[in-house]
Design an enzyme around this catalytic site. Structure first.
Site, short mmCIF file in Angstrom:
data_model
loop_
_atom_site.label_atom_id
_atom_site.label_comp_id
_atom_site.label_asym_id
_atom_site.label_seq_id
_atom_site.Cartn_x
_atom_site.Cartn_y
_atom_site.Cartn_z
N GLY A 163 36.67 133.52 -9.47
CA GLY A 163 38.08 133.89 -9.26
C GLY A 163 38.42 135.30 -9.65
O GLY A 163 39.58 135.59 -9.93
N GLY A 194 31.82 138.32 -14.45
CA GLY A 194 31.61 136.89 -14.33
C GLY A 194 30.81 136.53 -13.10
O GLY A 194 30.69 137.34 -12.18
N PRO A 195 30.26 135.33 -13.09
CA PRO A 195 29.45 134.89 -11.95
C PRO A 195 30.29 134.80 -10.67
O PRO A 195 31.52 134.78 -10.75
CB PRO A 195 28.95 133.52 -12.37
N PRO A 196 29.63 134.77 -9.52
CA PRO A 196 30.35 134.70 -8.26
C PRO A 196 31.22 133.45 -8.18
O PRO A 196 30.85 132.40 -8.71
CB PRO A 196 29.25 134.63 -7.20
N GLY A 197 32.34 133.59 -7.54
CA GLY A 197 33.18 132.42 -7.26
C GLY A 197 34.05 131.96 -8.41
O GLY A 197 34.64 130.91 -8.36
N HIS A 206 7.82 107.45 -5.37
CA HIS A 206 8.06 108.71 -6.06
C HIS A 206 9.43 108.67 -6.76
O HIS A 206 9.54 108.96 -7.95
CB HIS A 206 8.00 109.84 -5.02
N GLU A 207 10.45 108.28 -6.01
CA GLU A 207 11.80 108.29 -6.58
C GLU A 207 11.97 107.23 -7.67
O GLU A 207 12.63 107.47 -8.68
CB GLU A 207 12.86 108.10 -5.49
N ASP A 237 9.60 119.55 -8.09
CA ASP A 237 9.53 118.96 -9.43
C ASP A 237 8.62 119.81 -10.31
O ASP A 237 8.96 120.14 -11.44
CB ASP A 237 8.92 117.56 -9.40
N THR A 257 38.26 138.13 -7.73
CA THR A 257 39.06 138.73 -6.67
C THR A 257 40.46 138.12 -6.68
O THR A 257 41.47 138.82 -6.57
CB THR A 257 38.39 138.50 -5.31
#
Ligand code: ADP
Ligand code: MG
Ligand code: ZN
Length: 628
Positions: free
Chosen positions: A195, A190-193, A411-412, A493, A197
């Protein structure tokens, strides 16, 4: 914009050289005219330095480059009675040689010291200096992890599957008595973080057995054989304290496909892996040792690791869904003071894509903010700020009025307006021109539809609108300031646009090239299995892909430009408000659009309170300041 001239240093040395170096003919002329007082000949460098009559001592001597051999020059100098010296070449060289020898010596000493430090930095002492092979094991042992399944939330399936392992560890005899073979290895993927461990610790905690852990990267050492001996040490210790759990984190660091990768095989890693396989084969199922390994790259693992009798159980630990996030938040809110008005439900909905570790971090950030604001309990405000902080960065002081602020506002608003007007877009959460750390000048943020994020089902229409929105910032700049004045603030972007458009063509079959996937995700080069990314198409198709990508982008850009041109006045008014308020919330923005125009504004279809999502379309300042 400033086109920097040559750096001062360069200009300096250039003009100097022009003044002191003279041509050979000038030199001869000076000699003839008897203007030369002293000559130093550097035969090796084919250079002569000379002084002229009346030249002050502080001036550098003139220099002239000589031909290969100059017998006539020496002859001439002698006859004309000018004082001259031949400077032996060895002088400088000897010094250089000495210095480089010394440096080499220091370097070797340095390396040697490093070696000593490395080998003795475990629990060994100075006595272990040359005891490479027997290097002290660098694994951690926890007699009691103190973690239970109650601390792990949101990954119910994984927990359920691992419940069995706890039972094995608790009373292995019960299983062996009836002849059951106890699994030796479990691989958590699974991806890091997410759970992994934590889960391994919880198993040890629930079973009440010691927890041995080591990270794959700690096996891989400078010296061949060290990793293997660490594995031996680890399993020796583990056997002594069975039943126990051995946790190998980042197993991909040792367990990569053997004989692959750049530079051929890696002896050290191979030996370590072989040792690991041997150890796992060596202990019988009923020794009471269970090995749990974690990785986020199962695709690079050596197939030998996955064979039965080794890591034959594989459990995927995915990023939590909405329900999982809600449960993880529950766990981490347990020991925090949270105000009654805070809805963990809402937070869970606002955080699609967050891992367990990120959620834990989010609550912690909110708690820190709360303490800093001298509040008694975490309120929704701190949660909001913490989400922005975790996903976008710290808020900085607002910009002073300037062209830059104006430009960022356009821009925003360009992004925000398209989010509001495009039919298939997710609605605007807020648009702001308050800068954030990490080079963000401002951003417009959408509320992604949670079902779509969790299911990952993005439609073609949604993707096209997303590309159009991303191009909205640049379009607004072009509309207001003209082609020549556009800035590099849109660079992130544009990167996102290129990625999205390319994926539509090559992975999702959403172009005229047809419904076929031409590339597989994660096609990047890694040192594990494939040396080069495989592309499943010819050069010809590559050209067509490029063309399709371009077509998509220019189609979307045209739409963005047209919408912005058609609603220029509306945009001007919105920018005025944004410059005044610095932040416009989505609801107010939609209200303003309704007020200033008769455009149809889609009301967001929330199921419940607004649920903004990170991943904003940010104005990127990280490439340096934009022109004032
Ligand atoms: P991994 O090993 O998968 O990279 P960790 O187990 O090290 O992730 O997770 C780091 C931290 O994140 C944990 O200590 C815990 O505080 C939190 N965490 C991650 N996943 C969960 C979860 N499913 N339930 C509760 N907390 C979690
Ligand atoms: Mg981990
Ligand atoms: Zn932008």
């Amino acid at each position: 914009m400033c086109f920097a001239p040559l750096s001062p240093g360069l200009a300096q040395s250039g003009s100097d050289a022009n003044e002191t170096v003279v041509s050979y003919s000038e030199f001869l002329q000076d000699l003839q005219d008897k203007k030369v007082t002293k000559v130093d000949l550097y035969q090796e460098q084919r250079l002569a330095k000379f002084r002229l009559e009346g030249q002050s001592e502080s001036d550098p001597p003139k220099e002239v480059y000589l031909f290969d051999r100059n017998p006539e020059l020496v002859e001439y100098l002698r006859r004309s009675g000018v004082s001259f010296t031949v400077v032996p070449a060895g002088n400088d060289r000897a010094v250089v040689g000495l210095i480089s020898n010394l440096m080499l010596g220091f370097f070797i000493l340095f390396i040697f010291l490093m070696i000593i430090r490395r080998t003795s930095s475990g629990s060994g002492g100075p006595g272990q200096i040359l005891n490479f092979g027997k290097s002290r094991a660098r694994f951690q042992i926890e007699a009691e992890t103190g973690v239970t399944f109650g601390d792990v939330a949101g990954i119910e399936e994984a927990k359920e599957e691992l419940q069995e392992v706890v039972t094995f560890l608790k009373n292995a005899e019960k299983f062996t008595a009836v002849g059951a073979r106890i699994p030796k290895g479990v691989l958590l993927i699974g991806p890091p973080g997410t759970g992994k461990t934590l889960l391994a610790k919880a198993i040890a905690g629930e079973a009440g057995v010691p927890f041995f852990s080591i990270s794959g990267s700690e096996f891989v050492e400078m010296f061949v054989g060290v990793g293997a001996s660490r594995v031996r040490d680890l399993f020796k210790k583990a056997k002594e304290s069975a039943p126990c759990l051995v946790f190998i984190d980042e197993i991909d660091a040792v367990g990569r496909q053997r004989g692959a990768g750049i530079g051929g095989g890696n002896d050290e890693r191979e030996q370590t892996l072989n040792q690991l396989l041997t150890e796992m084969d060596g202990f019988e199922g009923n020794t009471g040792i269970i090995v749990i390994a974690a990785t986020n790259r199962p695709d690079v693992l050596d197939s030998a690791l996955l064979r039965p009798g080794r890591f034959d159980r594989q459990i995927t630990v995915d990023l939590p869904s909405y329900k999982g996030r809600r449960q993880i938040l529950d766990v981490h809110a347990r020991d925090k003071k949270v105000a009654d008005d805070v809805s963990l439900d809402t937070i869970a909905r606002r955080t699609p894509g967050f891992s367990g570790a990120e959620l834990a971090n989010l609550l912690n950030e909110a708690a820190i903010l709360t303490a800093r604001r001298h509040k008694k309990a975490i309120t929704t405000l701190e949660i909001d700020d913490a989400i922005d902080r975790v996903t976008i960065g710290l808020t900085l002081t607002p910009l002073l009025d300037s062209k830059k602020k104006w430009l960022i506002a356009y821009h925003e608003v360009g992004h925000a307006l398209l989010m509001t007007l495009l039919k298939n877009s997710d609605p605007l959460n807020k648009v702001t021109i308050i800068p954030r750390s990490g080079g963000v000048g401002g951003f417009a943020q959408q509320v992604f539809d949670e079902d779509r994020v969790d299911s990952g089902l993005y439609t073609r229409a949604w993707l096209l609108d997303q590309i159009t929105i991303l191009l909205g910032g640049r379009s607004a700049e072009v509309e207001v300031f003209g082609d020549a004045e556009v800035t590099i603030g849109a660079s992130s972007d544009l990167r996102a646009v290129a990625n999205l458009a390319r994926e539509m063509v090559t992975r999702y079959g959403m172009s005229d090239l047809g419904h076929l996937a031409l590339e597989t995700p994660g096609n990047e080069v890694f040192l594990g299995r494939d040396l080069m990314p495989r592309s499943e198409y010819s050069e010809e198709v590559a050209v067509q892909i490029d063309r399709q990508v371009r077509q998509i982008v220019s189609h979307c850009y045209d739409i963005a430009r047209k919408l912005i041109r058609d609603h220029r006045l509306l945009m001007d008014k919105l920018v005025d408000v944004l410059l005044e308020q610095e932040t416009i919330e989505g609801d107010q923005f939609r209200e303003l659009v309704r007020q200033y125009s008769d455009l149809p504004v889609k009301e967001p279809s929330w199921h419940s309170p607004p649920v903004p999502t990170p991943a904003p379309v940010a104005y990127d300042l990280s490439h340096g300041p934009i022109a004032e």
